[in-house]
Design an enzyme around this catalytic site. Structure first.
Site, PDB file in Angstrom:
ATOM      1  N   SER A  19       0.812  -1.223   0.000  1.00 40.88           N
ATOM      2  CA  SER A  19       0.000   0.000   0.000  1.00 40.88           C
ATOM      3  C   SER A  19       0.846   1.274   0.000  1.00 40.88           C
ATOM      4  O   SER A  19       0.471   2.275   0.595  1.00 40.88           O
ATOM      5  CB  SER A  19      -0.951  -0.007   1.199  1.00 40.88           C
ATOM      6  OG  SER A  19      -0.207  -0.086   2.407  1.00 40.88           O
ATOM      7  N   GLY A  20       2.020   1.233  -0.656  1.00 41.46           N
ATOM      8  CA  GLY A  20       2.802   2.445  -0.868  1.00 41.46           C
ATOM      9  C   GLY A  20       2.365   3.122  -2.153  1.00 41.46           C
ATOM     10  O   GLY A  20       1.284   2.840  -2.699  1.00 41.46           O
ATOM     11  N   GLY A  55      11.573  14.514  -2.240  1.00 43.69           N
ATOM     12  CA  GLY A  55      10.500  14.807  -3.170  1.00 43.69           C
ATOM     13  C   GLY A  55      10.509  13.915  -4.384  1.00 43.69           C
ATOM     14  O   GLY A  55      11.069  12.821  -4.382  1.00 43.69           O
ATOM     15  N   ARG A 295      25.012   9.956  -5.264  1.00 43.67           N
ATOM     16  CA  ARG A 295      25.036   9.325  -3.954  1.00 43.67           C
ATOM     17  C   ARG A 295      26.117   8.288  -3.734  1.00 43.67           C
ATOM     18  O   ARG A 295      26.669   8.174  -2.652  1.00 43.67           O
ATOM     19  CB  ARG A 295      23.719   8.587  -3.788  1.00 43.67           C
ATOM     20  CG  ARG A 295      22.870   9.272  -2.837  1.00 43.67           C
ATOM     21  CD  ARG A 295      21.565   8.637  -2.774  1.00 43.67           C
ATOM     22  NE  ARG A 295      20.651   9.749  -2.689  1.00 43.67           N
ATOM     23  CZ  ARG A 295      19.361   9.635  -2.610  1.00 43.67           C
ATOM     24  NH1 ARG A 295      18.815   8.446  -2.650  1.00 43.67           N
ATOM     25  NH2 ARG A 295      18.614  10.684  -2.504  1.00 43.67           N
ATOM     26  N   ARG A 391      20.809   4.883  -8.491  1.00 41.01           N
ATOM     27  CA  ARG A 391      19.607   5.704  -8.722  1.00 41.01           C
ATOM     28  C   ARG A 391      19.882   7.185  -8.495  1.00 41.01           C
ATOM     29  O   ARG A 391      20.507   7.578  -7.506  1.00 41.01           O
ATOM     30  CB  ARG A 391      18.502   5.260  -7.774  1.00 41.01           C
ATOM     31  CG  ARG A 391      17.276   6.154  -7.805  1.00 41.01           C
ATOM     32  CD  ARG A 391      16.228   5.651  -6.855  1.00 41.01           C
ATOM     33  NE  ARG A 391      16.635   5.784  -5.492  1.00 41.01           N
ATOM     34  CZ  ARG A 391      16.171   6.707  -4.646  1.00 41.01           C
ATOM     35  NH1 ARG A 391      15.283   7.601  -5.046  1.00 41.01           N
ATOM     36  NH2 ARG A 391      16.576   6.745  -3.405  1.00 41.01           N
TER      37      ARG A 391
HETATM   38  P1  FAD Z   1       6.568   1.130  -0.188  1.00 44.58           P
HETATM   39  O1  FAD Z   1       6.154   2.515  -0.130  1.00 44.58           O
HETATM   40  O2  FAD Z   1       7.630   0.681   0.735  1.00 44.58           O
HETATM   41  O3  FAD Z   1       5.295   0.217   0.065  1.00 44.58           O
HETATM   42  C1  FAD Z   1       5.444  -1.192   0.209  1.00 44.58           C
HETATM   43  C2  FAD Z   1       4.169  -1.733   0.783  1.00 44.58           C
HETATM   44  O4  FAD Z   1       4.176  -3.153   0.723  1.00 44.58           O
HETATM   45  C3  FAD Z   1       3.968  -1.374   2.244  1.00 44.58           C
HETATM   46  O5  FAD Z   1       2.615  -1.029   2.391  1.00 44.58           O
HETATM   47  C4  FAD Z   1       4.259  -2.688   2.973  1.00 44.58           C
HETATM   48  O6  FAD Z   1       3.601  -2.830   4.192  1.00 44.58           O
HETATM   49  C5  FAD Z   1       3.749  -3.682   1.963  1.00 44.58           C
HETATM   50  N1  FAD Z   1       4.302  -5.042   2.081  1.00 44.58           N
HETATM   51  C6  FAD Z   1       5.604  -5.405   2.032  1.00 44.58           C
HETATM   52  N2  FAD Z   1       5.704  -6.744   2.126  1.00 44.58           N
HETATM   53  C7  FAD Z   1       4.438  -7.222   2.234  1.00 44.58           C
HETATM   54  C8  FAD Z   1       3.873  -8.519   2.375  1.00 44.58           C
HETATM   55  N3  FAD Z   1       4.630  -9.617   2.441  1.00 44.58           N
HETATM   56  N4  FAD Z   1       2.532  -8.633   2.451  1.00 44.58           N
HETATM   57  C9  FAD Z   1       1.736  -7.530   2.428  1.00 44.58           C
HETATM   58  N5  FAD Z   1       2.201  -6.288   2.298  1.00 44.58           N
HETATM   59  C10 FAD Z   1       3.533  -6.141   2.196  1.00 44.58           C
HETATM   60  N6  FAD Z   1      12.376   8.353  -3.154  1.00 44.58           N
HETATM   61  C11 FAD Z   1      12.185   9.464  -3.883  1.00 44.58           C
HETATM   62  O7  FAD Z   1      11.931   9.399  -5.089  1.00 44.58           O
HETATM   63  N7  FAD Z   1      12.252  10.694  -3.274  1.00 44.58           N
HETATM   64  C12 FAD Z   1      12.521  10.849  -1.952  1.00 44.58           C
HETATM   65  O8  FAD Z   1      12.566  11.945  -1.446  1.00 44.58           O
HETATM   66  C13 FAD Z   1      12.758   9.673  -1.176  1.00 44.58           C
HETATM   67  N8  FAD Z   1      13.082   9.775   0.131  1.00 44.58           N
HETATM   68  C14 FAD Z   1      13.197   8.634   0.862  1.00 44.58           C
HETATM   69  C15 FAD Z   1      13.420   8.730   2.238  1.00 44.58           C
HETATM   70  C16 FAD Z   1      13.445   7.603   3.022  1.00 44.58           C
HETATM   71  C17 FAD Z   1      13.717   7.717   4.496  1.00 44.58           C
HETATM   72  C18 FAD Z   1      13.245   6.328   2.428  1.00 44.58           C
HETATM   73  C19 FAD Z   1      13.255   5.086   3.266  1.00 44.58           C
HETATM   74  C20 FAD Z   1      13.060   6.223   1.060  1.00 44.58           C
HETATM   75  C21 FAD Z   1      13.026   7.363   0.275  1.00 44.58           C
HETATM   76  N9  FAD Z   1      12.811   7.285  -1.100  1.00 44.58           N
HETATM   77  C22 FAD Z   1      12.649   8.427  -1.828  1.00 44.58           C
HETATM   78  C23 FAD Z   1      12.563   6.008  -1.744  1.00 44.58           C
HETATM   79  C24 FAD Z   1      11.048   5.824  -1.928  1.00 44.58           C
HETATM   80  O9  FAD Z   1      10.385   6.329  -0.784  1.00 44.58           O
HETATM   81  C25 FAD Z   1      10.658   4.397  -2.123  1.00 44.58           C
HETATM   82  O10 FAD Z   1      11.462   3.784  -3.092  1.00 44.58           O
HETATM   83  C26 FAD Z   1       9.208   4.311  -2.584  1.00 44.58           C
HETATM   84  O11 FAD Z   1       8.386   4.993  -1.674  1.00 44.58           O
HETATM   85  C27 FAD Z   1       8.792   2.872  -2.694  1.00 44.58           C
HETATM   86  O12 FAD Z   1       7.421   2.834  -2.913  1.00 44.58           O
HETATM   87  P2  FAD Z   1       6.720   1.425  -3.070  1.00 44.58           P
HETATM   88  O13 FAD Z   1       5.285   1.667  -3.261  1.00 44.58           O
HETATM   89  O14 FAD Z   1       7.447   0.611  -4.055  1.00 44.58           O
HETATM   90  O15 FAD Z   1       7.003   0.705  -1.652  1.00 44.58           O
HETATM   91  C1  SIN Z   2      16.386  12.396   0.224  1.00 42.87           C
HETATM   92  O1  SIN Z   2      15.503  13.179   0.527  1.00 42.87           O
HETATM   93  O2  SIN Z   2      17.602  12.625   0.341  1.00 42.87           O
HETATM   94  C2  SIN Z   2      15.995  11.082  -0.318  1.00 42.87           C
HETATM   95  C3  SIN Z   2      15.748  11.237  -1.744  1.00 42.87           C
HETATM   96  C4  SIN Z   2      15.721   9.907  -2.399  1.00 42.87           C
HETATM   97  O3  SIN Z   2      15.987   8.873  -1.786  1.00 42.87           O
HETATM   98  O4  SIN Z   2      15.460   9.906  -3.593  1.00 42.87           O
END
Ligand code: FAD
Ligand code: SIN
Length: 534
Positions: A19-20, A55, A295, A391
């Site tokens: 749910s991301g 962002g 990075r 990345r």
């Molecule tokens: P997620 O948002 O991690 O969602 C994964 C989902 O899957 C969650 O809901 C989790 O509970 C669920 N899940 C996992 N395993 C299971 C399972 N077995 N069964 C059921 N549910 C499960 N990226 C940028 O582009 N800009 C930024 O500024 C940035 N800043 C960041 C800062 C931090 C601190 C972090 C940690 C990351 C950052 N990133 C940034 C990276 C970015 O946030 C992530 O790559 C992105 O949000 C991933 O989205 P997603 O939907 O793939 O996964």
């Molecule tokens: C950050 O805000 O430095 C994280 C950005 C990213 O992971 O893309």
């Protein structure tokens, strides 16, 4: 022993695991065309997405243009990006930003009503749309709200996907016919009832996010255990580029805290300077872009300085910037540091690198299709070819929405040709019992994190990787044995998944006989400036 519950078999047109940003944006797009189930292992907002600070990158105003964003992405990717993918994602960005705005996301604007754009490492222009220093939280807020209000989407919180269902579960041999493997849904542990439920779907989207918890120090919340990658690997789907683990250069040095609190890269775009504990600048030794180099270079430089000086951290210094501006742009970072007794307008911030992002994962094509039919993947668990060996900052939220969109279009088009597979058997846990001691799981998890951090971190070598693989093999066999004997639990499944993902990282790192991007090994010290001292 717990009985398997056969009365709770569910059927949906679309099953979304996660749910991301990737999972919810896919769900919202397909929901007009069928009934959708989003399962998530914690609460809806527990995701890496919620933690994103800096962002989302998108070309918005002149003098920026698509070509510059494309070039910046290719340069950061160290020659391994798929150029066609880069071009598509960059060109699609404005349309997907418009979609996020339509779903209710707010990005900061300047007084004249234009978007306030930040700049981060590796970007040649200001192009990062943001909401203060908690952009991900804002995106997650808007998407969660839109999803929960949608009449065609059911959200099942505290539901953990254990395995995807394929012909393998029908007793058919599929390993020789990789292309013909099909996904029929997933076995899901309902953590409220402790039953493993069968959720059948015509289309499944894997959107389980990252894997930072394979390492001791990570910016990722505890949901990031590589579950989707491990599930697809076990189902014999294609996985790639796992050696490219991105360490964020600047997480707050606060050893007791997990996850590590991020100090956004945007602070370096804002003028923040990296300094050693003795106050000396050092980035000029490594790259002419200094603190704004990509990075991989900055993280390696910090790692090298810490090894040379024996210090446990370096500093990020913004004390020369206007105090009010710091508070306005970075209110959460300001408050967080203040809560630890550091006033960042007057004192430097202690920072260390931390495992942050997986560039590789489930291999998908331009439409988000995995190598398993009816199974799509998007977001951090997928490997699209956008990031190559490293990345570019703020390209991952963008990648997630662009690929969720491409996958939604393809899935909608093909939905009429997919039927439910009713022959799928229920989960069988006969002969299993509760694990005797929880410590067997927690201790193995700690050992895994240490192995990965010491031998498969920012700097690697053939010897370190071999040692890591030898140690991991022991953990693997012990854990598989425990898994076969035990009733399914979230903790045990996560341990199993992190071990399998650790195995894939080591295996692919050993196959890469060069230093490139995020994979740096002292046995192939090519092209890397400033690091001869290690
Ligand atoms: P997620 O948002 O991690 O969602 C994964 C989902 O899957 C969650 O809901 C989790 O509970 C669920 N899940 C996992 N395993 C299971 C399972 N077995 N069964 C059921 N549910 C499960 N990226 C940028 O582009 N800009 C930024 O500024 C940035 N800043 C960041 C800062 C931090 C601190 C972090 C940690 C990351 C950052 N990133 C940034 C990276 C970015 O946030 C992530 O790559 C992105 O949000 C991933 O989205 P997603 O939907 O793939 O996964
Ligand atoms: C950050 O805000 O430095 C994280 C950005 C990213 O992971 O893309």
């Amino acid at each position: 022993m717990r009985k398997t519950d056969t009365s709770r078999r569910k059927k949906y047109d679309f099953l979304v695991i996660g749910s991301g940003i990737a999972g919810l944006s896919f769900a919202l797009k397909v929901a007009k065309h069928g009934k959708v189930c989003v399962i998530t292992k914690g609460k809806i907002a527990e995701s890496n997405t919620s933690y994103a600070q800096g962002g989302i990158s998108a070309v918005t105003y002149l003098p920026d243009n698509f070509e510059k964003h494309i070039q910046d992405t290719l340069i950061a990717g160290a020659g391994l990006c798929n150029a066609e993918v880069v071009e598509t994602v960059v060109n699609e960005a404005p349309a997907q930003i418009a979609q996020l705005l339509e779903w209710g996301t707010q990005f900061d604007k300047t007084e004249d009503g234009k978007f306030d754009l930040h700049r981060e490492g590796g970007h040649s222009e200001h192009r990062i749309l943001h909401h203060k220093d908690n952009t991900g939280f804002e995106i997650q807020r808007a998407l969660s709200k839109a999803t929960l209000e949608h009449p065609n989407i059911d959200v099942l919180e505290n539901h953990f996907a254990v395995e995807i269902i394929t012909q393998h579960h029908l007793g058919e041999m599929v390993n020789k016919w990789r292309k013909d493997i099909e996904c029929y849904g997933a076995y899901v542990l309902n953590q409220q009832t402790n039953n493993v439920e069968t959720i059948l779907a015509r289309v499944t989207m894997m959107a389980t996010g990252g894997l930072g918890n394979v390492y001791e120090t990570t910016t990722n919340p505890d949901i990031a255990t590589g579950d989707g990658i491990a599930m697809v690997y076990r189902a014999k789907g294609a996985i790639e580029n796992m050696e490219f683990i991105q360490f964020h250069p600047t997480s707050l040095y606060n050893p007791k805290e997990r996850p590590s609190f991020l100090i956004t890269e945007a602070m370096r775009g804002f003028g923040g300077i990296l300094r050693r504990k003795d106050g000396k600048k050092f980035m000029h030794k490594y790259d002419e872009r200094e603190s704004l180099a990509p990075r991989d270079i900055v993280a390696r430089a910090i790692d090298n300085e810490m090894k040379m000086t024996g210090d446990s951290f370096v500093y990020l210094d913004v004390t020369h910037k206007d105090a009010q501006e710091i508070k306005d742009h970075y209110p959460n970072i300001y408050q967080k540091c203040l809560s630890l007794g550091i006033d960042i307008t007057k004192e430097m911030i202690p920072v260390v690198p931390a495992a942050h992002f997986a560039c590789g994962g489930i291999k998908v094509d331009a439409k988000g299709r995995s190598s398993i039919a009816r199974l799509y993947a998007a977001g951090e668990c997928s490997s699209t070819g956008l990031h190559g060996a490293n990345r570019l900052a703020s390209n991952s939220l963008l990648e997630a929405v662009v690929y969720a969109d491409a996958a939604a279009k393809d899935a909608i088009q093909h939905l009429p040709s997919y039927n439910f597979c009713d022959q799928v058997p229920e989960w069988n846990d006969e002969g299993t019992s509760q694990p005797e001691e929880m410590v067997l799981i927690t201790q193995s998890q700690k050992e895994l994190e240490q192995i990965m951090s010491y031998y498969v971190g920012i700097v690697r070598s053939n010897l370190r990787l071999k040692r890591a693989m030898d140690r991991l093999e022991i953990l693997y066999h012990e854990t598989e044995d425990l898994y076969q004997r035990s009733v399914v639990s979230k903790r045990l499944c996560e341990l199993r998944n992190t071990i399998q993902v650790g195995y894939l990282i080591i295996k692919m790192a050993r196959q890469r006989k060069e230093s490139r991007g995020l994979h740096y090994t002292i046995d192939y010290p090519n092209q890397l400036k400033g690091l001869e001292v290690i």
